[in-house]
Write an enzyme that holds these catalytic residues in place. Structure first.
Site, PDB file in Angstrom:
ATOM      1  N   ASP A 104      -6.466 -24.222 -16.102  1.00 40.57           N
ATOM      2  CA  ASP A 104      -7.793 -23.626 -15.979  1.00 40.57           C
ATOM      3  C   ASP A 104      -7.693 -22.166 -16.414  1.00 40.57           C
ATOM      4  OD1 ASP A 104     -10.178 -22.475 -15.111  1.00 40.57           O
ATOM      5  OD2 ASP A 104     -10.299 -23.706 -13.300  1.00 40.57           O
ATOM      6  N   HIS A 105      -8.383 -21.841 -17.508  1.00 38.61           N
ATOM      7  CA  HIS A 105      -8.248 -20.492 -18.059  1.00 38.61           C
ATOM      8  C   HIS A 105      -8.885 -19.435 -17.163  1.00 38.61           C
ATOM      9  CE1 HIS A 105      -6.542 -18.346 -21.318  1.00 38.61           C
ATOM     10  NE2 HIS A 105      -6.710 -19.281 -22.224  1.00 38.61           N
ATOM     11  N   ARG A 106      -9.656 -19.834 -16.173  1.00 38.76           N
ATOM     12  CA  ARG A 106     -10.197 -18.861 -15.226  1.00 38.76           C
ATOM     13  C   ARG A 106      -9.120 -18.357 -14.278  1.00 38.76           C
ATOM     14  NH1 ARG A 106     -14.739 -22.469 -12.511  1.00 38.76           N
ATOM     15  NH2 ARG A 106     -12.862 -23.782 -12.407  1.00 38.76           N
ATOM     16  N   PRO A 121     -12.951 -24.624 -17.657  1.00 37.97           N
ATOM     17  CA  PRO A 121     -12.619 -24.263 -19.038  1.00 37.97           C
ATOM     18  C   PRO A 121     -11.110 -24.404 -19.229  1.00 37.97           C
ATOM     19  CG  PRO A 121     -12.970 -22.288 -17.742  1.00 37.97           C
ATOM     20  CD  PRO A 121     -13.222 -23.446 -16.827  1.00 37.97           C
ATOM     21  N   CYS A 146      -5.623 -18.441 -14.859  1.00 39.28           N
ATOM     22  CA  CYS A 146      -4.462 -17.805 -15.488  1.00 39.28           C
ATOM     23  C   CYS A 146      -4.669 -17.746 -16.990  1.00 39.28           C
ATOM     24  CB  CYS A 146      -3.170 -18.554 -15.147  1.00 39.28           C
ATOM     25  SG  CYS A 146      -3.120 -20.232 -15.794  1.00 39.28           S
TER      26      CYS A 146
END
Length: 486
Positions: free
Chosen positions: A456-458, A283, A460
């Site tokens: 990657d929003h997972r 994501p 940070c």
């Protein structure tokens, strides 16, 4: 003098095939032990294959541009017996030799049973040694992710007879790769007659069956085969369009002539798989900032003294990036999905996205956080040159922890790149050109470029990603202060 067949050696690291780039010998040539006979391209690099035999080339197996499986015949040699040749063969039979330069064999002991399967199938079972990497263009290109890890393979017992055929014999298959290919192509192994020794089903048998399926047994057929075509229409116009779409050399969907077909294999296949995996699993989010690189360009020019070349702008940016990753370690990480953990890394292997004739690769400068600007400049030039020449090592192509992408060399201002899987971020630099900029309340011409960060929003959030990007941007705008402090 006796005749010997030399087969394509074990490629190591889970690699089971290679593309034959070009022959380095011809039929009738006399060769010595360890003389290179062919140049092959794997998913990792282009390498030369040396011959274990001395003698005269009697036959070349395979055409340039074709794909050869590990264990399939490569050359036939009318060879002169020699101690060196005998030692090479003995070493291979012991399970440690016959490996392409730059690769290692599996650390597992080779049992008699595994050797038997190898001889029967023509494919060497190996265990993938770590994550593969992939590709991404930097020193010259837009990004492309790294190769996903190759799953380990192991001997698999023969599959039981198909449940809908109670009396059928079990198909003779030694290689799990053949089973995997059959599942992917929808081929029923129980319906095949193998062309290998004692009826063994090979990869070629499955591929031929996928193109020309065996005729359906009327006694077992229960419903018509699915097709993606409409029922025949009596209208002349429709029939003509259908005929045109099915004509040889014509694209079925558009009806246009096919100009060229480019097989997805070797490095390009790995790149395609990594790109797809990155898009499917990560994501991602993108943030960017315009930066004034006027002072950086002036500082770089001042370092060209005498015959000493000034470091590249990319080397300075690399130095600022590793400093930023120390301050924001969230971006120097990977996601361990199996253990559901974010793995932050100690140290930086800086990947440089590089455009090559073989596709977009990302060789990494190892331990980049320990290097000066000049050392980074040397390291970047070395790994990008090796990637383009096909000589980059497996470690350089698979161990990156963060990627830097210089798409500005293509004359573009910005890009939302694809993260180099399994990393969690990639920083890109667009072209730097003169633009009007406000300095001290006045509009003046300055050298402006754009930095874009895809993350990657997972791993940070916006705070860490924005802080990192601002850290690098400030260093670009005030390079001397950044180098003194960092």
């Amino acid at each position: 003098m006796s005749r010997q067949v030399f087969t394509l050696p074990d490629l190591g690291e889970g690699l089971t095939e290679a593309e034959l780039v070009r022959w380095l010998v011809r039929v009738g040539d006399t060769i010595a032990v360890d003389a290179p006979v062919a140049e092959v391209e794997t998913a990792k690099a282009i390498v030369e294959v040396p011959s274990p035999y001395a003698g005269v080339i009697a036959e070349l197996h395979g055409a340039e541009g074709g794909t050869l499986d590990v264990g399939s015949p490569l050359i036939t040699v009318d060879h002169l017996d020699s101690p060196a040749a005998a030692g090479y063969v003995a070493e291979e039979r012991a399970g440690s030799g016959n490996v392409l330069i730059g690769y290692g064999t599996s650390e597992q002991p080779v049992t008699g049973r595994r050797r038997g399967r190898r001889v029967a199938s023509g494919v060497t079972p190996t265990v993938a040694a770590g994550a593969a990497t992939a590709p991404n263009p930097l020193a010259t290109a837009p990004i492309a992710p790294v190769a996903a890890p190759t799953p380990p393979t192991r001997p698999v017992a023969d599959a039981p007879a198909a449940p809908d055929r109670p009396g059928a014999e079990r198909p003779r298959v030694a290689s799990p790769l053949v089973r995997q290919l059959a599942r992917r192509e929808g081929v029923d192994l129980a319906a095949l007659i193998g062309s290998g020794p004692t009826g063994l089903i090979t990869r070629g048998d499955v591929q031929r069956a996928a193109v020309n399926p065996p005729a359906t047994d009327p006694a077992t057929a229960t419903e018509p085969a699915d097709t993606d075509t409409e029922p025949a229409d009596t209208d002349t116009t429709t029939a003509t369009a259908t005929d045109r779409a099915e004509a040889p050399g014509t694209d079925r969907r558009t009806g246009l002539a096919v100009g060229e077909r480019i097989p997805l294999r070797g490095v390009r296949k790995v790149i395609a798989q990594a790109l797809s995996r990155s898009r499917a699993e990560i994501p991602e989010a993108t943030t960017w900032v315009d930066v004034d690189a006027t002072e950086l360009i002036a500082l770089r020019a001042s370092l060209a003294v005498g015959e000493q070349r000034a470091p590249s702008l990319l080397a300075f940016l690399a130095r600022f990036v590793v400093a930023g990753l120390r301050a924001y370690p969230e971006l120097n990480a990977r996601i361990d999905t199996e253990r559901e953990e974010i793995v932050r890394l100690d140290g930086v292997n800086l990947g440089i996205a590089t455009q090559t004739d073989r596709g977009l690769l990302v060789p990494a400068v190892l331990d980049a956080d320990r290097l000066s600007v000049r050392a980074l400049d040397t390291g970047i030039r070395r790994v990008t040159d090796a990637a383009r020449a096909g000589t980059a090592s497996s470690a350089e192509l698979t161990r990156g922890s963060f990627t830097l992408n210089n798409y500005g060399v293509f004359g573009v201002d910005g890009s939302a790149a694809i993260i180099n899987y399994p990393e969690v971020a990639i920083l890109g630099l667009g072209r730097i050109i003169a633009r009007p900029w406000v300095v001290g309340g006045e509009v003046v011409p300055r050298q402006i470029g754009q930095l874009s960060l895809v993350f990657d929003h997972r791993a940070c959030d916006g705070g860490a990603s924005g802080g990192f990007l601002r850290h690098v941007a400030d260093a670009v705008e005030h390079p001397l202060a950044a180098l003194v402090e960092g």
